[in-house]
Design a protein around this motif. Sequence first.
Motif, PDB file in Angstrom:
ATOM      1  N   GLY A  89      88.911  67.359  58.635  1.00  0.00           N
ATOM      2  CA  GLY A  89      89.730  67.172  59.041  1.00  0.00           C
ATOM      3  C   GLY A  89      89.454  65.788  59.749  1.00  0.00           C
ATOM      4  O   GLY A  89      88.411  65.246  60.019  1.00  0.00           O
ATOM      5  N   HIS A  90      89.756  65.234  60.847  1.00  0.00           N
ATOM      6  CA  HIS A  90      90.224  63.777  61.668  1.00  0.00           C
ATOM      7  C   HIS A  90      90.416  63.493  62.997  1.00  0.00           C
ATOM      8  O   HIS A  90      91.702  64.532  62.802  1.00  0.00           O
ATOM      9  CB  HIS A  90      89.610  62.892  59.987  1.00  0.00           C
ATOM     10  CG  HIS A  90      91.292  62.572  59.991  1.00  0.00           C
ATOM     11  ND1 HIS A  90      92.252  61.410  60.388  1.00  0.00           N
ATOM     12  CD2 HIS A  90      91.960  62.975  58.593  1.00  0.00           C
ATOM     13  CE1 HIS A  90      93.872  61.604  60.144  1.00  0.00           C
ATOM     14  NE2 HIS A  90      93.417  62.611  59.614  1.00  0.00           N
ATOM     15  N   ASP A  91      89.951  62.725  63.782  1.00  0.00           N
ATOM     16  CA  ASP A  91      90.797  62.386  64.483  1.00  0.00           C
ATOM     17  C   ASP A  91      90.828  60.722  64.822  1.00  0.00           C
ATOM     18  O   ASP A  91      89.919  60.578  63.891  1.00  0.00           O
ATOM     19  CB  ASP A  91      90.007  63.240  65.875  1.00  0.00           C
ATOM     20  CG  ASP A  91      89.259  62.591  66.320  1.00  0.00           C
ATOM     21  OD1 ASP A  91      88.440  62.329  65.916  1.00  0.00           O
ATOM     22  OD2 ASP A  91      88.253  64.432  67.080  1.00  0.00           O
ATOM     23  N   GLU A  92      91.234  60.039  66.587  1.00  0.00           N
ATOM     24  CA  GLU A  92      90.697  59.085  65.933  1.00  0.00           C
ATOM     25  C   GLU A  92      89.174  58.763  66.184  1.00  0.00           C
ATOM     26  O   GLU A  92      89.601  57.280  66.314  1.00  0.00           O
ATOM     27  CB  GLU A  92      91.770  58.065  67.751  1.00  0.00           C
ATOM     28  CG  GLU A  92      91.524  58.928  68.874  1.00  0.00           C
ATOM     29  CD  GLU A  92      92.208  60.250  69.490  1.00  0.00           C
ATOM     30  OE1 GLU A  92      91.314  61.124  70.063  1.00  0.00           O
ATOM     31  OE2 GLU A  92      92.639  60.819  68.656  1.00  0.00           O
ATOM     32  N   LEU A  93      88.540  59.782  66.425  1.00  0.00           N
ATOM     33  CA  LEU A  93      87.297  59.050  66.915  1.00  0.00           C
ATOM     34  C   LEU A  93      86.159  59.172  65.706  1.00  0.00           C
ATOM     35  O   LEU A  93      84.931  58.280  65.583  1.00  0.00           O
ATOM     36  CB  LEU A  93      86.489  60.083  68.118  1.00  0.00           C
ATOM     37  CG  LEU A  93      86.725  59.762  69.318  1.00  0.00           C
ATOM     38  CD1 LEU A  93      86.927  60.931  70.782  1.00  0.00           C
ATOM     39  CD2 LEU A  93      87.250  58.013  69.929  1.00  0.00           C
ATOM     40  N   ILE A  95      85.539  61.894  62.261  1.00  0.00           N
ATOM     41  CA  ILE A  95      85.861  63.134  60.744  1.00  0.00           C
ATOM     42  C   ILE A  95      84.837  64.315  61.133  1.00  0.00           C
ATOM     43  O   ILE A  95      84.134  63.901  61.608  1.00  0.00           O
ATOM     44  CB  ILE A  95      85.234  62.572  59.572  1.00  0.00           C
ATOM     45  CG1 ILE A  95      84.268  62.043  59.278  1.00  0.00           C
ATOM     46  CG2 ILE A  95      86.461  61.514  59.269  1.00  0.00           C
ATOM     47  CD1 ILE A  95      83.732  61.270  57.820  1.00  0.00           C
ATOM     48  N   TYR A  96      85.186  65.517  60.502  1.00  0.00           N
ATOM     49  CA  TYR A  96      84.683  66.677  60.984  1.00  0.00           C
ATOM     50  C   TYR A  96      83.773  66.812  58.958  1.00  0.00           C
ATOM     51  O   TYR A  96      85.007  67.300  58.341  1.00  0.00           O
ATOM     52  CB  TYR A  96      85.627  68.071  60.661  1.00  0.00           C
ATOM     53  CG  TYR A  96      85.702  67.807  62.551  1.00  0.00           C
ATOM     54  CD1 TYR A  96      85.144  67.962  63.162  1.00  0.00           C
ATOM     55  CD2 TYR A  96      87.229  66.861  63.177  1.00  0.00           C
ATOM     56  CE1 TYR A  96      85.611  67.465  65.500  1.00  0.00           C
ATOM     57  CE2 TYR A  96      87.257  66.838  64.363  1.00  0.00           C
ATOM     58  CZ  TYR A  96      86.275  66.834  65.197  1.00  0.00           C
ATOM     59  OH  TYR A  96      87.318  67.093  66.467  1.00  0.00           O
ATOM     60  N   LYS A 101      80.845  66.902  63.474  1.00  0.00           N
ATOM     61  CA  LYS A 101      81.533  65.477  63.902  1.00  0.00           C
ATOM     62  C   LYS A 101      80.520  63.915  63.920  1.00  0.00           C
ATOM     63  O   LYS A 101      79.988  64.176  64.262  1.00  0.00           O
ATOM     64  CB  LYS A 101      81.724  65.757  65.190  1.00  0.00           C
ATOM     65  CG  LYS A 101      82.987  64.654  66.231  1.00  0.00           C
ATOM     66  CD  LYS A 101      84.882  65.218  65.841  1.00  0.00           C
ATOM     67  CE  LYS A 101      84.740  63.473  66.579  1.00  0.00           C
ATOM     68  NZ  LYS A 101      85.488  63.862  67.524  1.00  0.00           N
ATOM     69  N   TYR A 104      82.997  57.302  63.237  1.00  0.00           N
ATOM     70  CA  TYR A 104      83.423  56.106  63.046  1.00  0.00           C
ATOM     71  C   TYR A 104      82.282  55.621  63.184  1.00  0.00           C
ATOM     72  O   TYR A 104      81.962  54.578  61.843  1.00  0.00           O
ATOM     73  CB  TYR A 104      84.901  55.438  62.656  1.00  0.00           C
ATOM     74  CG  TYR A 104      85.914  56.456  62.106  1.00  0.00           C
ATOM     75  CD1 TYR A 104      86.472  57.231  61.243  1.00  0.00           C
ATOM     76  CD2 TYR A 104      87.179  57.366  63.160  1.00  0.00           C
ATOM     77  CE1 TYR A 104      86.962  58.403  60.709  1.00  0.00           C
ATOM     78  CE2 TYR A 104      87.620  57.584  63.200  1.00  0.00           C
ATOM     79  CZ  TYR A 104      88.133  57.712  62.039  1.00  0.00           C
ATOM     80  OH  TYR A 104      88.632  59.462  61.208  1.00  0.00           O
TER      81      TYR A 104
END
Length: 113
Positions: A89-93, A95-96, A101, A104
């Motif tokens: 998964g990923h978010d704005e900060l 990836i997993y 975690k 970037y």
Amino acid sequence: MSKERDYYFEQYQDRKMKKWAGFYLSEHTAIIEQEKKQEPAKKKVQMSWLAINEILAQAFQNQLEVMIQKEELDCEGNYGADIIGLIQGHDELGIYVGGHKIGYDEIRHVQIH
């Protein structure tokens, strides 16, 4: 107490930590030896953010494993082992990957594994 027992404790000298040295299990010593033999990870080429982004997108879309070197040095100035796994998964900060975690801004090098 008997005189013999009193004499024993008066003459007894504790070996302190020496007596505990034999209590290492074979698994412990094997792990210690393995850690000593591990060579530090080699410094890989610093990739541009554009190249990193392209590889991450390709790996995420096609469910491919990635190998990531973080921009992180240990106390001896060596890079840690690469993190290998699927992008979960990923978010704005960040990836997993493989239960980690990764921000970037922490990624130094990435490649399809």
